[in-house]
Write a protein that holds these residues in place. Structure first.
Motif, PDB file in Angstrom:
ATOM      1  N   ASN A 168      65.478 -15.802  59.437  1.00 33.19           N
ATOM      2  CA  ASN A 168      64.744 -15.201  58.620  1.00 33.19           C
ATOM      3  C   ASN A 168      65.711 -15.297  57.300  1.00 33.19           C
ATOM      4  O   ASN A 168      65.219 -15.541  56.101  1.00 33.19           O
ATOM      5  CB  ASN A 168      64.537 -13.574  58.776  1.00 33.19           C
ATOM      6  N   ARG A 218      57.355  -1.494  53.706  1.00 34.13           N
ATOM      7  CA  ARG A 218      57.448  -2.754  54.365  1.00 34.13           C
ATOM      8  C   ARG A 218      55.953  -3.429  54.430  1.00 34.13           C
ATOM      9  O   ARG A 218      54.950  -2.828  54.510  1.00 34.13           O
ATOM     10  CB  ARG A 218      57.995  -2.691  55.734  1.00 34.13           C
ATOM     11  N   PRO A 219      55.954  -4.670  54.356  1.00 40.28           N
ATOM     12  CA  PRO A 219      54.737  -5.349  54.341  1.00 40.28           C
ATOM     13  C   PRO A 219      54.418  -5.537  55.971  1.00 40.28           C
ATOM     14  O   PRO A 219      53.084  -5.785  56.302  1.00 40.28           O
ATOM     15  CB  PRO A 219      54.961  -6.821  54.152  1.00 40.28           C
ATOM     16  N   ILE A 220      55.073  -5.358  56.904  1.00 39.56           N
ATOM     17  CA  ILE A 220      54.617  -5.354  58.046  1.00 39.56           C
ATOM     18  C   ILE A 220      55.193  -3.918  58.889  1.00 39.56           C
ATOM     19  O   ILE A 220      56.237  -3.245  58.428  1.00 39.56           O
ATOM     20  CB  ILE A 220      55.719  -6.310  58.817  1.00 39.56           C
ATOM     21  N   PRO A 221      54.457  -3.414  59.996  1.00 40.50           N
ATOM     22  CA  PRO A 221      54.671  -1.986  60.499  1.00 40.50           C
ATOM     23  C   PRO A 221      56.116  -1.995  61.128  1.00 40.50           C
ATOM     24  O   PRO A 221      56.683  -2.883  61.383  1.00 40.50           O
ATOM     25  CB  PRO A 221      53.815  -2.154  61.847  1.00 40.50           C
ATOM     26  N   GLU A 274      59.640  -1.371  63.075  1.00 39.01           N
ATOM     27  CA  GLU A 274      59.801  -1.362  64.485  1.00 39.01           C
ATOM     28  C   GLU A 274      59.634  -0.170  65.380  1.00 39.01           C
ATOM     29  O   GLU A 274      58.962  -0.226  66.404  1.00 39.01           O
ATOM     30  CB  GLU A 274      61.087  -1.817  64.805  1.00 39.01           C
ATOM     31  N   LEU A 282      56.012  -0.276  65.792  1.00 39.53           N
ATOM     32  CA  LEU A 282      55.559  -1.188  66.915  1.00 39.53           C
ATOM     33  C   LEU A 282      55.938  -0.815  68.184  1.00 39.53           C
ATOM     34  O   LEU A 282      54.920  -0.890  69.248  1.00 39.53           O
ATOM     35  CB  LEU A 282      56.274  -2.385  66.356  1.00 39.53           C
ATOM     36  N   SER A 294      58.454  -7.888  65.275  1.00 34.66           N
ATOM     37  CA  SER A 294      58.741  -7.711  63.680  1.00 34.66           C
ATOM     38  C   SER A 294      59.435  -8.885  63.066  1.00 34.66           C
ATOM     39  O   SER A 294      59.066  -9.295  61.767  1.00 34.66           O
ATOM     40  CB  SER A 294      59.339  -6.269  63.625  1.00 34.66           C
ATOM     41  N   ARG A 295      60.355  -9.490  63.697  1.00 32.99           N
ATOM     42  CA  ARG A 295      61.267 -10.470  62.905  1.00 32.99           C
ATOM     43  C   ARG A 295      60.351 -11.820  62.984  1.00 32.99           C
ATOM     44  O   ARG A 295      60.444 -12.333  61.926  1.00 32.99           O
ATOM     45  CB  ARG A 295      62.296 -10.804  63.802  1.00 32.99           C
ATOM     46  N   ALA A 351      57.194 -11.875  62.386  1.00 37.99           N
ATOM     47  CA  ALA A 351      56.186 -11.614  61.543  1.00 37.99           C
ATOM     48  C   ALA A 351      56.860 -11.791  60.239  1.00 37.99           C
ATOM     49  O   ALA A 351      56.133 -12.460  59.302  1.00 37.99           O
ATOM     50  CB  ALA A 351      55.633 -10.066  61.483  1.00 37.99           C
ATOM     51  N   TYR A 352      58.122 -11.364  59.912  1.00 33.85           N
ATOM     52  CA  TYR A 352      58.673 -11.626  58.728  1.00 33.85           C
ATOM     53  C   TYR A 352      59.023 -12.976  58.509  1.00 33.85           C
ATOM     54  O   TYR A 352      58.814 -13.637  57.422  1.00 33.85           O
ATOM     55  CB  TYR A 352      59.939 -11.025  58.744  1.00 33.85           C
ATOM     56  N   LEU A 358      55.716 -14.637  57.268  1.00 33.95           N
ATOM     57  CA  LEU A 358      55.653 -14.432  56.038  1.00 33.95           C
ATOM     58  C   LEU A 358      56.347 -15.213  55.016  1.00 33.95           C
ATOM     59  O   LEU A 358      56.089 -15.719  53.873  1.00 33.95           O
ATOM     60  CB  LEU A 358      55.902 -12.860  55.694  1.00 33.95           C
TER      61      LEU A 358
END
Lengths: 337, 441
Positions: free
Chosen positions: B39, B228-231, B233, B236, B261-262, B264-265, B268
């Protein structure tokens, strides 16, 4: 009358004396930068870290001397250690020149390539400083701390305000005057100094008249290393030694060199004092000073401070911007590429 | 590299090697670590792309990357944080008046510049600016005091607009572009290294403002808990499909949630990187890109052809800085917090320069690769340096002066390494890992 005197003493204590000391340190730094610019024709981004590394050598030598019980009495031992630091810094820059810059000089590379190379050198100097002395703050001042204490001054004069002058401040000014006088004498009177000026003015003509460029470059580096070490040591004595603050000094030093006119030794000195005085004066809170001067009814409510001390670097930057807009060559008409 | 290899094959091989390095971390250490590095590699690559536009396309030396990245960060804060209740009511009017005076001062300064005869311009201009500054302070000081007084432990600043965080990335880019425009306007068209020094200065000032204007940025108290753009952790971990996935791979829920989660980042960031890379490549191979390179390679000839060099430089400088700002915004989003105290020039400015030079100035694919590789080396060098030092000092008496000193020096080896890499590449492979394609070969 007494109010006037008090106001003056207050201003001297918090503005004049610190600004003169700081200006001397900046002037020495800017003189080194400007000499490198005049002869080698690039802005040396590694100058701040060179100052830190030279000071590191001085500190180590100071500790050695202190351990051996050798000192200068009221003067700081660091003065005695200064030649060791200068020697170390000179050896370092000469090796750097041999291994890094000489290649690009022979290639006649663009100045910006030199600048990028100096960024690489900056990383290495930074790493060396971290290896040798670490990242913590160090104090290496010894001897008498004050020439005049605020309390003694008050007793002596009977004024309400005190004036404190620290030994390091006096030493800063004296050492600066001696160093600058030496550099100017060297540039004006000696054969090598004249060769340096000729080389800086017109490289091709200088080469044609038999000046040895390698020698000119060598002497320039040695002088720059000496100036950087002296400036760094004086700054460290006056404030304290923290490797990272030396990188931040790069901005006021560059600003001083540009304000004075890049490549102009006299300009660097003047520029250093302009930057230092502006920085201290703009960030000083004038409440007390105005309190002495203004009648009761006009007393200011706030601190009367133009900018917080956290913004002192903004002052160098603003002066830099004004100079770039109004007179890009600087006060003494430096070079423009 | 053997000279026979075509540029394309060489690029593909280098990218495969880079992928192998990252996969190696995954197999040897853990996938969480590998993805964390990936990332930051992606963000570094975006930053390096931005700097490559300035340096590779136009030969501009930007020494203030740190400042533009930090502006991107504050862009996210001001866009996406929820507004602090009562802050606007407390200081809004005064803030508005302060802003009004800023605008009035700028207008007055412009009028002075146009209308006042040249011999009076300096003093009158100075007077106008000083007067405007003090008038602005009359309103700004009480406003900032009032705002900072609101719940100082958890708020004490204006807060943001509560808009989606991805919009904050764009806003971050716009902030950086605005600052770049101001600096560029002043320092472009003069000596080449004036830009370097001016950008060095603006970066320090931007950081000083971000650290001290608490009403706007909370300063060194940091803004934490960015949306955060993503839920997150923690959320999750409670989702059933994560538990399902974990049991399928024979792993535990916490690790799986971290990896998801990582990933997904990473997805993105990859989208952003590819988008910017695509735009940059399109631009480079358009008439505009050819013009930029023509200006870089022969300024005088380009000027003779009627190109306004300073204007073009300003464009590319603003564009590159905007990309750096977007990368800076991505960085704070990934961290979930904005910490002005953590920006330092070696990490945020000069490390990016190593990336660009090593990758290949002028080649976007090279800049991206440089971003990946140098970030990887930077991260790996710290534990590596420490372990080398503890191996070297294994024979010494533990606790002796030299043993302690050398072990303490271990983590600093990476600075030495970066300097050496930069100098060696600049000297022996100045074109970088993936050189710029030139039409003549």
């Amino acid at each position: 009358m007494e109010n006037l005197l008090n106001a003056f003493v207050l201003l001297s204590n918090f503005v004049l004396v610190p600004a003169i000391a700081y200006g001397s340190q900046l002037a020495l730094g800017a003189l080194g930068v400007t000499l490198i610019y005049a002869v080698l024709r690039f802005s040396n981004f590694a100058h701040g870290d060179l100052m830190a590394l030279g000071t590191t050598a001085v500190i180590l030598a100071t500790w050695g001397l202190q351990a051996a019980g050798i000192g200068l009495g009221v003067l700081p031992t660091a003065l005695l250690a200064l030649p060791v630091g200068i020697l170390a810094a000179a050896v370092l820059v000469l090796l750097t020149d041999r291994w890094v810059y000489r290649f690009y000089r022979r290639q006649r590379s663009d100045p910006v390539i030199f600048v990028i190379a100096s960024v690489g050198v900056m990383f290495i100097y930074n790493a060396l400083t971290r290896f040798v002395i670490g990242t913590d703050e160090r104090r290496f001042e010894d001897g008498a701390r004050f020439v005049i204490r605020a309390g003694d001054f008050r007793e002596m004069t009977g004024l309400a305000e005190g004036l404190a002058i620290r030994t390091s401040q006096v030493i800063t000014v004296v050492v600066m005057l001696v160093s600058v006088a030496f550099v100017f004498w060297f540039l004006q009177k000696t054969r090598t100094g004249k060769a340096m000026r000729a080389y800086s003015d017109n490289e091709d003509l200088a080469l044609l008249s038999g000046i040895n460029p390698d020698r000119v470059v060598l002497i320039t580096w040695i002088i720059a290393a000496a100036l950087a070490t002296i400036a760094g040591t004086l700054y460290g004595l006056d404030k304290s030694f923290r490797p990272f603050t030396y990188f931040q000094l790069l901005l006021p030093i560059f600003a001083a060199a540009i304000v004075g006119g890049v490549g102009q030794p006299l300009g660097a000195i003047v520029g250093g004092f302009i930057i230092a005085f502006s920085e201290v004066m703009v960030t000083y809170a004038y409440k007390g000073f105005l309190g002495y001067l203004l009648p009761e009814a006009w007393q200011p409510e706030g601190l009367v401070q133009m900018l917080g001390t956290d913004y002192k670097f903004a002052v160098s930057f603003i002066i830099l911007v004004v100079v770039l807009l109004v007179r890009p060559t600087g006060i003494f008409r430096g070079r423009v590429i | 590299m053997s000279p026979g290899l075509s540029l394309r094959t060489r690029g593909i091989l280098l990218y495969l090697a880079m992928a192998a390095l990252l996969l190696g971390v995954g197999f040897v250490q853990s996938w969480t670590v590998a993805l964390t590095i990936l990332n930051l590699c992606l963000i570094s690559a975006v930053m390096s792309l931005g700097v490559n536009m300035q340096w590779g396309y136009a030969g501009l030396f930007n020494a203030g990357i740190m400042g533009f990245a930090a502006l991107g960060g504050i862009g996210v804060v001001l866009t996406s944080m929820p507004p602090v209740r009562g802050a606007l009511a407390a200081g809004g009017v005064n803030l508005g008046l302060a802003a009004l005076f800023v605008i009035l001062t700028v207008v007055a300064a412009l009028v002075v510049r146009r209308r006042v005869p040249s011999y009076l311009r300096g003093p009158v201009g100075l007077l106008v600016v000083l007067a405007g500054y003090f008038l602005m302070r009359i309103f700004l000081d009480p406003a900032s005091e009032a705002i900072e007084a609101i719940d100082p432990a958890s708020a004490g600043y204006l807060g943001g607009l509560n808009l989606p965080v991805l919009l904050g990335w764009l806003v971050g880019g716009v902030f950086a572009a605005g600052a770049a425009w101001l600096v560029g306007k002043v320092s472009l068209g003069l000596r080449s290294d004036y830009l370097a020094i001016a950008t060095l200065g603006i970066a320090e000032i931007i950081l000083a403002i971000l650290k001290n204007e608490n009403w706007l940025t909370r300063g060194v108290k940091n803004v934490t808990g960015l949306p955060r753009p993503i839920p997150v952790e923690r959320d999750l971990q409670t989702m059933p499909w994560i538990a399902d996935l974990a049991s399928r791979f024979g792993s535990d829920v916490i690790t799986t949630a971290g990896i998801v989660s990582r990933l997904a980042y990473a997805l993105l960031f990859t989208i952003v990187l590819l988008l910017i890379l695509w735009l940059a490549e399109r631009a480079l191979h358009s008439p505009w890109g050819r013009m930029m390179r023509a200006i870089r390679d022969n300024r005088d000839a380009a000027e003779a052809m009627g190109k306004d060099v300073t204007r073009r430089h300003l464009h590319v400088f603003v564009l590159g800085s905007a990309v750096v700002g977007i990368a800076g915004a991505m960085l704070v989003t990934l961290d979930g917090q904005f910490t002005p105290g953590s920006y330092n020039p070696l990490r945020y400015t000069f490390l990016i320069w190593v990336m660009v030079i090593v990758g290949g100035s002028g080649n976007n694919w090279g800049a991206v690769l440089g971003g990946f590789l140098i970030w990887y080396v930077w991260v790996m060098a710290e534990p590596f340096g420490s372990s080398i030092m503890s191996t070297l000092t294994a024979g010494m008496t533990p606790g002796s002066f030299w043993q302690q000193h050398l072990v303490a020096a271990g983590p600093h080896i990476r600075f030495l390494l970066m300097g050496l890499i930069l100098l060696l590449v600049l000297r022996f492979a100045p074109q970088g890992l993936i050189p710029e394609r030139s039409a003549r070969k």
